[in-house]
Design a protein around this motif. Structure first.
Motif, PDB file in Angstrom:
ATOM      1  N   ASN A  59       0.327  -1.563   0.103  1.00 58.82           N
ATOM      2  CA  ASN A  59       0.134  -0.115  -0.302  1.00 58.82           C
ATOM      3  C   ASN A  59       1.155   1.034   0.168  1.00 58.82           C
ATOM      4  N   PHE A  60       1.623   1.345  -0.801  1.00 55.32           N
ATOM      5  CA  PHE A  60       2.745   2.670  -1.390  1.00 55.32           C
ATOM      6  C   PHE A  60       1.965   3.823  -1.442  1.00 55.32           C
ATOM      7  N   LEU A  61       0.639   4.319  -1.432  1.00 57.50           N
ATOM      8  CA  LEU A  61      -0.262   5.772  -1.440  1.00 57.50           C
ATOM      9  C   LEU A  61      -0.226   6.054   0.537  1.00 57.50           C
ATOM     10  N   LYS A  62      -0.489   5.040   1.172  1.00 60.09           N
ATOM     11  CA  LYS A  62      -0.248   5.001   2.706  1.00 60.09           C
ATOM     12  C   LYS A  62       1.094   4.890   3.403  1.00 60.09           C
ATOM     13  N   TRP A  63       2.000   4.408   2.460  1.00 58.29           N
ATOM     14  CA  TRP A  63       3.091   4.567   2.865  1.00 58.29           C
ATOM     15  C   TRP A  63       3.415   6.244   2.655  1.00 58.29           C
ATOM     16  N   LYS A  64       3.710   6.451   1.490  1.00 58.71           N
ATOM     17  CA  LYS A  64       4.556   7.549   1.229  1.00 58.71           C
ATOM     18  C   LYS A  64       3.310   8.969   2.229  1.00 58.71           C
ATOM     19  N   GLU A  65       2.041   8.717   2.767  1.00 62.90           N
ATOM     20  CA  GLU A  65       1.100   9.912   3.570  1.00 62.90           C
ATOM     21  C   GLU A  65       1.833   9.873   4.841  1.00 62.90           C
ATOM     22  N   LEU A  66       1.972   8.337   5.518  1.00 65.26           N
ATOM     23  CA  LEU A  66       2.922   8.169   6.862  1.00 65.26           C
ATOM     24  C   LEU A  66       4.572   8.231   6.965  1.00 65.26           C
ATOM     25  N   ILE A  67       4.838   8.224   6.111  1.00 64.97           N
ATOM     26  CA  ILE A  67       7.039   8.056   6.595  1.00 64.97           C
ATOM     27  C   ILE A  67       6.601  10.345   5.474  1.00 64.97           C
ATOM     28  N   ASP A  68       6.346  10.789   5.375  1.00 62.66           N
ATOM     29  CA  ASP A  68       5.923  12.091   4.864  1.00 62.66           C
ATOM     30  C   ASP A  68       6.100  12.751   6.532  1.00 62.66           C
ATOM     31  N   LYS A  69       5.069  12.280   7.255  1.00 61.19           N
ATOM     32  CA  LYS A  69       4.899  12.354   8.033  1.00 61.19           C
ATOM     33  C   LYS A  69       5.988  12.310   9.070  1.00 61.19           C
ATOM     34  N   ALA A  70       6.424  10.744   9.450  1.00 58.01           N
ATOM     35  CA  ALA A  70       7.789  11.394  10.479  1.00 58.01           C
ATOM     36  C   ALA A  70       9.289  12.137   9.385  1.00 58.01           C
ATOM     37  N   VAL A  71       8.891  12.172   8.394  1.00 59.88           N
ATOM     38  CA  VAL A  71      10.239  13.555   7.273  1.00 59.88           C
ATOM     39  C   VAL A  71       9.778  14.531   8.301  1.00 59.88           C
ATOM     40  N   LYS A  72       8.764  14.802   8.245  1.00 61.64           N
ATOM     41  CA  LYS A  72       8.455  16.071   9.156  1.00 61.64           C
ATOM     42  C   LYS A  72       9.049  16.154  10.104  1.00 61.64           C
ATOM     43  N   TYR A  73       8.621  16.261  10.910  1.00 60.43           N
ATOM     44  CA  TYR A  73       8.782  15.456  12.260  1.00 60.43           C
ATOM     45  C   TYR A  73       9.927  15.460  12.846  1.00 60.43           C
ATOM     46  N   GLU A  74      11.024  14.757  11.996  1.00 60.26           N
ATOM     47  CA  GLU A  74      11.714  14.289  12.681  1.00 60.26           C
ATOM     48  C   GLU A  74      13.041  14.144  10.947  1.00 60.26           C
ATOM     49  N   PRO A  75      13.121  15.492  10.724  1.00 61.46           N
ATOM     50  CA  PRO A  75      14.217  15.023   9.041  1.00 61.46           C
ATOM     51  C   PRO A  75      15.753  14.304   8.861  1.00 61.46           C
ATOM     52  N   GLU A  76      16.656  14.631  10.327  1.00 64.35           N
ATOM     53  CA  GLU A  76      17.338  14.188  10.292  1.00 64.35           C
ATOM     54  C   GLU A  76      18.273  12.769  10.367  1.00 64.35           C
ATOM     55  N   THR A  77      16.365  11.965  11.194  1.00 61.49           N
ATOM     56  CA  THR A  77      16.307  10.715  10.607  1.00 61.49           C
ATOM     57  C   THR A  77      15.140  10.003  10.035  1.00 61.49           C
ATOM     58  N   TYR A  78      14.889  10.443   9.299  1.00 63.26           N
ATOM     59  CA  TYR A  78      13.900   9.868   8.780  1.00 63.26           C
ATOM     60  C   TYR A  78      13.853   9.757   7.106  1.00 63.26           C
ATOM     61  N   ARG A 119      12.407   4.582  -1.709  1.00 59.18           N
ATOM     62  CA  ARG A 119      12.184   5.803  -3.536  1.00 59.18           C
ATOM     63  C   ARG A 119      13.081   4.807  -4.065  1.00 59.18           C
ATOM     64  N   TYR A 120      14.320   4.725  -3.610  1.00 62.25           N
ATOM     65  CA  TYR A 120      15.542   4.234  -4.142  1.00 62.25           C
ATOM     66  C   TYR A 120      14.873   2.808  -4.593  1.00 62.25           C
ATOM     67  N   LYS A 121      14.565   2.397  -3.812  1.00 58.60           N
ATOM     68  CA  LYS A 121      13.891   0.686  -3.886  1.00 58.60           C
ATOM     69  C   LYS A 121      13.041   0.179  -4.272  1.00 58.60           C
ATOM     70  N   PHE A 122      12.508   0.370  -3.678  1.00 59.78           N
ATOM     71  CA  PHE A 122      10.588  -0.295  -3.839  1.00 59.78           C
ATOM     72  C   PHE A 122       9.773   0.780  -5.190  1.00 59.78           C
ATOM     73  N   PHE A 123      10.767   2.575  -5.591  1.00 57.83           N
ATOM     74  CA  PHE A 123       9.781   3.049  -6.550  1.00 57.83           C
ATOM     75  C   PHE A 123      10.192   3.324  -7.531  1.00 57.83           C
ATOM     76  N   ALA A 124      12.033   3.538  -7.787  1.00 57.68           N
ATOM     77  CA  ALA A 124      12.290   3.818  -8.435  1.00 57.68           C
ATOM     78  C   ALA A 124      12.544   5.215  -9.100  1.00 57.68           C
ATOM     79  N   ASP A 125      11.973   6.101  -7.997  1.00 58.05           N
ATOM     80  CA  ASP A 125      11.908   7.361  -7.865  1.00 58.05           C
ATOM     81  C   ASP A 125      13.190   8.519  -7.672  1.00 58.05           C
ATOM     82  N   TYR A 126      14.130   8.116  -8.848  1.00 62.90           N
ATOM     83  CA  TYR A 126      15.204   8.657  -8.316  1.00 62.90           C
ATOM     84  C   TYR A 126      15.882   9.697  -8.020  1.00 62.90           C
ATOM     85  N   LYS A 127      14.658  11.090  -9.538  1.00 65.25           N
ATOM     86  CA  LYS A 127      14.794  12.051  -8.792  1.00 65.25           C
ATOM     87  C   LYS A 127      14.680  12.796  -7.308  1.00 65.25           C
TER      88      LYS A 127
END
Length: 276
Positions: free
Chosen positions: A85-104, A112-120
């Motif tokens: 469920n990649f859409l839900k993953w993105k929603e949640l990981i974005d929140k983790a990054v928002k609140y603790e970017p240096e860790t997440y 992004r690299y591993k599962f989505f080939a989102d190289y940019k």
């Protein structure tokens, strides 16, 4: 022995990435909401499997107690990416990054690299992490690569071979004893530039650190391109032995860059046999 030590180090890196830290630290910072959410997770997290509804209820409860606590968002995100469920993953990981970017940021970049080939997107996350941290940016969430190597591989995928070589060369020198496949990737990049002798030197470094069937296969290709059939077939056969012994590039979730398969090795051996 070096390979065993490498596995131990990478296991440490991997486990460190997923720690929620010491709850008392939040209390010392007078952040009682994070402290309460942290205590709740610490006392109960071990009781449930990641895909258990009760596990999700636990993490959701933690986010209700402290909406800006990054750790439970990342924990919830992990189960969604594993279940597809990649859409839900993105929603949640974005929140983790928002609140603790240096860790997440490193976690989001890795996936992004591993599962989505989102190289940019991966490069953007890695560059963002570099801007906000004074420390080494570290490794992917599973410990296979330093994030600089990932950036190099993303540049390769985007057709920026020279930039990829520059980054992977630099990181491989820094990271020499902890390079799972760095020199293999570097050698393949040299091959793409038709710099076969430089590629062979790189593959020789890979042999010293982590010799796998894929590396021997590319050595064989180099010698084939240099019209040295005898050495080419020798290394293709070495690749076959290693592959059959299970010594090959492998990831449980996706195909790695430059990973080869049994059919690739057999095809090269058969082609040489036909010429003979």
């Amino acid at each position: 022995m070096k390979e065993i030590f490498l596995c131990i180090v990478l296991t440490f890196i991997f486990s460190k990435s997923y720690s929620q830290g010491n709850c008392q630290w939040f209390l010392s910072k007078k952040d009682t909401l994070k402290y309460r959410a942290c205590i709740l997770i610490t006392k109960n997290q071990h009781r449930y499997y990641q895909f258990d509804t009760r596990y999700h209820k636990l993490m959701n409860k933690a986010t209700e107690i402290c909406p800006y606590y990054a750790y439970p968002y990342r924990e919830l995100a992990a189960s969604y990416v594993k279940s597809g469920n990649f859409l839900k993953w993105k929603e949640l990981i974005d929140k983790a990054v928002k609140y603790e970017p240096e860790t997440y940021l490193s976690v989001r970049a890795s996936l992004r690299y591993k599962f989505f080939a989102d190289y940019k997107g991966t490069i953007k996350d890695i560059d963002s992490l570099k801007r906000i941290t004074s420390q080494d940016i570290g490794y992917t969430s599973n410990g296979t690569y330093h994030l600089n190597i990932v950036k190099g591989l993303c540049l390769k995928a985007l057709g920026k071979t020279d930039e990829a070589i520059q980054i992977i060369e630099k990181q491989s020198k820094i990271d020499k004893d902890f390079s799972m496949f760095n020199y293999l990737h570097l050698g393949v990049l040299y091959m793409q530039k038709k710099q076969h002798n430089k590629a062979l030197l790189s593959f020789e470094e890979q042999v010293k650190i982590n010799n796998v069937a894929d590396n021997q296969y590319y050595i064989g290709l180099c010698y084939k391109n240099l019209n040295n059939t005898k050495k080419a077939v020798h290394h293709f056969r070495e690749a076959l032995k290693l592959y059959q012994s299970g010594l090959k590039m492998f990831d449980g979730y996706n195909e790695l860059f430059d990973q080869i398969y049994l059919m690739d090795i057999n095809r090269e051996i058969e082609l040489i046999e036909e010429i003979k």
